[in-house]
Scaffold this motif. Structure first.
Motif, PDB file in Angstrom:
ATOM      1  N   GLN A  46       0.771  -1.289   0.028  1.00  0.00           N
ATOM      2  CA  GLN A  46       0.056  -0.027  -0.111  1.00  0.00           C
ATOM      3  C   GLN A  46       0.781   1.343   0.003  1.00  0.00           C
ATOM      4  N   LEU A  47       1.951   1.296   0.377  1.00  0.00           N
ATOM      5  CA  LEU A  47       2.872   2.285   0.761  1.00  0.00           C
ATOM      6  C   LEU A  47       3.404   2.723  -0.709  1.00  0.00           C
ATOM      7  N   GLN A  48       3.687   1.622  -1.568  1.00  0.00           N
ATOM      8  CA  GLN A  48       4.280   1.788  -2.555  1.00  0.00           C
ATOM      9  C   GLN A  48       3.374   2.345  -3.774  1.00  0.00           C
ATOM     10  N   MET A  49       2.130   1.772  -3.476  1.00  0.00           N
ATOM     11  CA  MET A  49       0.885   2.332  -4.394  1.00  0.00           C
ATOM     12  C   MET A  49       0.738   3.859  -4.098  1.00  0.00           C
ATOM     13  N   ALA A  50       0.930   4.322  -2.817  1.00  0.00           N
ATOM     14  CA  ALA A  50       0.880   5.592  -2.421  1.00  0.00           C
ATOM     15  C   ALA A  50       1.736   6.294  -3.038  1.00  0.00           C
ATOM     16  N   ARG A  51       2.938   6.032  -3.295  1.00  0.00           N
ATOM     17  CA  ARG A  51       4.187   6.574  -3.779  1.00  0.00           C
ATOM     18  C   ARG A  51       3.827   6.742  -5.322  1.00  0.00           C
ATOM     19  N   ASP A  52       3.355   5.621  -5.907  1.00  0.00           N
ATOM     20  CA  ASP A  52       3.105   5.579  -7.332  1.00  0.00           C
ATOM     21  C   ASP A  52       2.092   6.670  -7.681  1.00  0.00           C
ATOM     22  N   ALA A  53       1.164   6.576  -6.826  1.00  0.00           N
ATOM     23  CA  ALA A  53       0.017   7.848  -7.087  1.00  0.00           C
ATOM     24  C   ALA A  53       0.529   9.244  -7.130  1.00  0.00           C
ATOM     25  N   GLY A  54       1.461   9.503  -6.386  1.00  0.00           N
ATOM     26  CA  GLY A  54       2.051  10.894  -6.530  1.00  0.00           C
ATOM     27  C   GLY A  54       1.742  11.523  -4.983  1.00  0.00           C
ATOM     28  N   ALA A  55       1.676  10.657  -3.918  1.00  0.00           N
ATOM     29  CA  ALA A  55       1.437  11.066  -2.468  1.00  0.00           C
ATOM     30  C   ALA A  55       2.423  11.877  -2.050  1.00  0.00           C
ATOM     31  N   ALA A  56       3.766  11.713  -2.681  1.00  0.00           N
ATOM     32  CA  ALA A  56       4.850  12.678  -2.153  1.00  0.00           C
ATOM     33  C   ALA A  56       4.527  14.243  -2.598  1.00  0.00           C
ATOM     34  N   ASP A  57       3.859  14.374  -3.645  1.00  0.00           N
ATOM     35  CA  ASP A  57       3.557  15.665  -4.119  1.00  0.00           C
ATOM     36  C   ASP A  57       2.145  16.094  -3.518  1.00  0.00           C
ATOM     37  N   LEU A  63       1.460  10.508   3.965  1.00  0.00           N
ATOM     38  CA  LEU A  63       2.689   9.427   3.345  1.00  0.00           C
ATOM     39  C   LEU A  63       3.916   9.195   4.257  1.00  0.00           C
ATOM     40  N   GLY A  64       4.072  10.528   5.034  1.00  0.00           N
ATOM     41  CA  GLY A  64       4.917  10.328   6.348  1.00  0.00           C
ATOM     42  C   GLY A  64       4.580   9.451   7.384  1.00  0.00           C
ATOM     43  N   PHE A  65       3.366   9.816   7.629  1.00  0.00           N
ATOM     44  CA  PHE A  65       2.680   9.033   8.816  1.00  0.00           C
ATOM     45  C   PHE A  65       2.774   7.551   8.530  1.00  0.00           C
ATOM     46  N   ALA A  66       2.467   7.377   7.293  1.00  0.00           N
ATOM     47  CA  ALA A  66       2.450   5.895   6.973  1.00  0.00           C
ATOM     48  C   ALA A  66       3.691   5.115   6.802  1.00  0.00           C
ATOM     49  N   GLN A  67       4.928   6.046   6.554  1.00  0.00           N
ATOM     50  CA  GLN A  67       6.276   5.393   6.434  1.00  0.00           C
ATOM     51  C   GLN A  67       6.750   5.445   7.853  1.00  0.00           C
ATOM     52  N   ASP A  68       6.331   6.376   8.790  1.00  0.00           N
ATOM     53  CA  ASP A  68       6.868   6.314  10.052  1.00  0.00           C
ATOM     54  C   ASP A  68       6.194   4.903  10.962  1.00  0.00           C
ATOM     55  N   LYS A  69       4.729   4.907  10.986  1.00  0.00           N
ATOM     56  CA  LYS A  69       4.461   3.682  11.302  1.00  0.00           C
ATOM     57  C   LYS A  69       4.987   2.331  10.808  1.00  0.00           C
ATOM     58  N   PHE A  70       5.262   2.293   9.769  1.00  0.00           N
ATOM     59  CA  PHE A  70       5.658   1.160   8.990  1.00  0.00           C
ATOM     60  C   PHE A  70       7.203   0.835   9.457  1.00  0.00           C
ATOM     61  N   GLN A  71       7.736   1.713   9.594  1.00  0.00           N
ATOM     62  CA  GLN A  71       9.260   1.751  10.080  1.00  0.00           C
ATOM     63  C   GLN A  71       9.139   1.245  11.779  1.00  0.00           C
ATOM     64  N   LEU A  72       7.992   1.763  12.536  1.00  0.00           N
ATOM     65  CA  LEU A  72       7.649   1.382  13.879  1.00  0.00           C
ATOM     66  C   LEU A  72       7.417  -0.286  13.736  1.00  0.00           C
ATOM     67  N   ALA A  73       6.762  -0.499  13.024  1.00  0.00           N
ATOM     68  CA  ALA A  73       6.074  -2.041  12.853  1.00  0.00           C
ATOM     69  C   ALA A  73       7.398  -2.909  12.664  1.00  0.00           C
ATOM     70  N   GLN A  74       8.409  -2.266  11.782  1.00  0.00           N
ATOM     71  CA  GLN A  74       9.628  -3.327  11.472  1.00  0.00           C
ATOM     72  C   GLN A  74      10.433  -3.390  12.622  1.00  0.00           C
ATOM     73  N   ALA A  75      10.376  -2.175  13.472  1.00  0.00           N
ATOM     74  CA  ALA A  75      11.234  -2.483  14.973  1.00  0.00           C
ATOM     75  C   ALA A  75      10.367  -3.321  15.661  1.00  0.00           C
ATOM     76  N   ALA A  76       9.321  -3.411  15.728  1.00  0.00           N
ATOM     77  CA  ALA A  76       8.499  -4.005  16.657  1.00  0.00           C
ATOM     78  C   ALA A  76       8.684  -5.811  16.199  1.00  0.00           C
ATOM     79  N   MET A  77       8.637  -5.944  15.042  1.00  0.00           N
ATOM     80  CA  MET A  77       9.093  -7.422  14.592  1.00  0.00           C
ATOM     81  C   MET A  77      10.408  -7.833  14.735  1.00  0.00           C
ATOM     82  N   ALA A  78      11.251  -6.728  14.854  1.00  0.00           N
ATOM     83  CA  ALA A  78      12.737  -7.276  15.062  1.00  0.00           C
ATOM     84  C   ALA A  78      12.665  -7.579  16.668  1.00  0.00           C
TER      85      ALA A  78
END
Length: 186
Positions: A46-57, A63-78
């Motif tokens: 879903q993050l990649q689809m958002a980037r492809d749709a132009g969410a950065a613009d 998009l920043g909230f989504a990326q931050d939460k995904f990084q926190l999810a990766q840390a919790a997995m570790a």
């Protein structure tokens, strides 16, 4: 007097069983929440689809909230905190989905604005063409009266006056002869 009293020696068995039961509960607690691989994969997609749709613009905050939460999810997995990782992955997926929707909306608005500007330009061109068709034709350059000083006539029109002065035309006109074959009218 007690109505219920444990049998003698059973207290020792219960005390010995408590650490074993606690260890079993801990092990079953960890085993009950599997790693949220599917949730993590969905959030990443879903993050990649958002980037492809132009969410950065168009939706950089979401998009920043989504990326931050995904990084926190990766840390919790570790850290093997799978329940936290699953929750954060779902939040990341939802934020990325929102960012994608906002990006599509922003792109659609930009396209509409572009079309409106093009329509306005074409409308103005059409109005100018209609006004030009209704206006009388502009006079040709030869029909336009000169402005400013008049040009002098060529030298062939003006010649030097005769040196004798003005010439006069005689007052008497001769009558043609009567025998003139062409009819003799003056």
């Amino acid at each position: 007097m007690y109505i219920f009293s444990p049998p003698a020696g059973s207290l020792r068995r219960i005390r010995a069983a408590i650490p074993v039961l606690a260890l079993a509960l801990i092990l079953t607690g960890c085993a009950s929440v599997p790693p949220p691989n599917d949730s993590m994969n969905l959030a990443q997609a879903q993050l990649q689809m958002a980037r492809d749709a132009g969410a950065a613009d168009y939706a950089p905050v979401d998009l920043g909230f989504a990326q931050d939460k995904f990084q926190l999810a990766q840390a919790a997995m570790a850290e093997r905190k799978y329940a936290d990782a699953a929750n954060l992955a779902e939040e990341s997926r939802a934020d990325a989905e929102l960012a994608q929707a906002k990006a599509r909306l922003g792109a659609a608005r930009a396209q509409i604005q572009s079309k409106l500007q093009e329509n306005t330009r074409l409308r103005q061109q059409g109005e100018q063409a209609a006004a030009a068709a209704q206006a009388p034709p502009a006079p040709a350059p030869s029909d336009v009266p000169p402005t400013g000083d008049m040009p002098a006539p060529s030298s062939s029109i003006l010649s030097t006056p005769p040196s004798e002065g003005f010439q006069t035309v005689p007052d008497t006109v001769q009558q043609p002869a009567a025998n003139d074959p062409q009819g003799g009218q003056p």
